[in-house]
Write a protein that holds these residues in place. Structure first.
Motif, PDB file in Angstrom:
ATOM      1  N   ASN A  45       0.792  -1.027   0.079  1.00 29.64           N
ATOM      2  CA  ASN A  45       0.026   0.194   0.137  1.00 29.64           C
ATOM      3  C   ASN A  45       0.844   1.049   0.005  1.00 29.64           C
ATOM      4  O   ASN A  45       1.156   1.845   1.112  1.00 29.64           O
ATOM      5  CB  ASN A  45      -0.970  -0.052   1.223  1.00 29.64           C
ATOM      6  N   ASN A  48       0.075   4.601   1.702  1.00 33.35           N
ATOM      7  CA  ASN A  48      -0.264   4.522   3.096  1.00 33.35           C
ATOM      8  C   ASN A  48       1.023   5.088   3.962  1.00 33.35           C
ATOM      9  O   ASN A  48       2.093   4.604   3.521  1.00 33.35           O
ATOM     10  CB  ASN A  48      -1.012   3.307   3.436  1.00 33.35           C
ATOM     11  N   PRO A 102      -4.257   5.306   5.604  1.00 37.29           N
ATOM     12  CA  PRO A 102      -4.608   5.444   3.985  1.00 37.29           C
ATOM     13  C   PRO A 102      -4.654   6.988   4.082  1.00 37.29           C
ATOM     14  O   PRO A 102      -4.578   8.006   4.969  1.00 37.29           O
ATOM     15  CB  PRO A 102      -5.891   4.925   3.699  1.00 37.29           C
TER      16      PRO A 102
END
Length: 110
Positions: A45, A48, A102
């Protein structure tokens, strides 16, 4: 009369911090293994941020922070993607919470 975008359809909920892992007193090698899994989660991710809250006495938190920062350097993980926070002493010994944040999400409160 013009309609607002929010009147035309559902508005997405704001993103939230995701608790990836939580653990208390562990052997250093076990802490490192959990950090490796956390780093992998962050690599998967890339937009993030990592947010780590450590709890315990000042000495326990300092020892856990040293372990974490040394492991970040050892793995050559981007230190700018990790925030370390001291959560205070809960009276239960050292513990750590690993969060993935996030974009647009609020940081968790210790």
């Amino acid at each position: 009369m013009l309609a607002l975008a929010s009147e035309l359809g559902p508005v997405a909920d704001a993103p939230e911090a995701i608790l990836v892992d939580e653990f208390g007193r562990l052997a250093n090698d076990d802490v490192r293994a959990r950090l490796d899994a956390f780093f992998l989660e962050l690599q998967n991710n890339p937009t993030n941020q990592g947010y780590i809250i450590n709890y315990g006495s000042n000495a326990e938190i300092a020892a856990r922070e040293r372990l974490i920062t040394n492991h970040i350097a050892f793995r050559q993980f981007d230190r700018s993607r990790i925030t370390l926070v001291r959560g205070g002493d809960l009276g239960t010994g050292p513990s750590t919470r690993l969060y993935r944040i996030p974009p647009g999400a609020e940081n968790p409160t210790p």
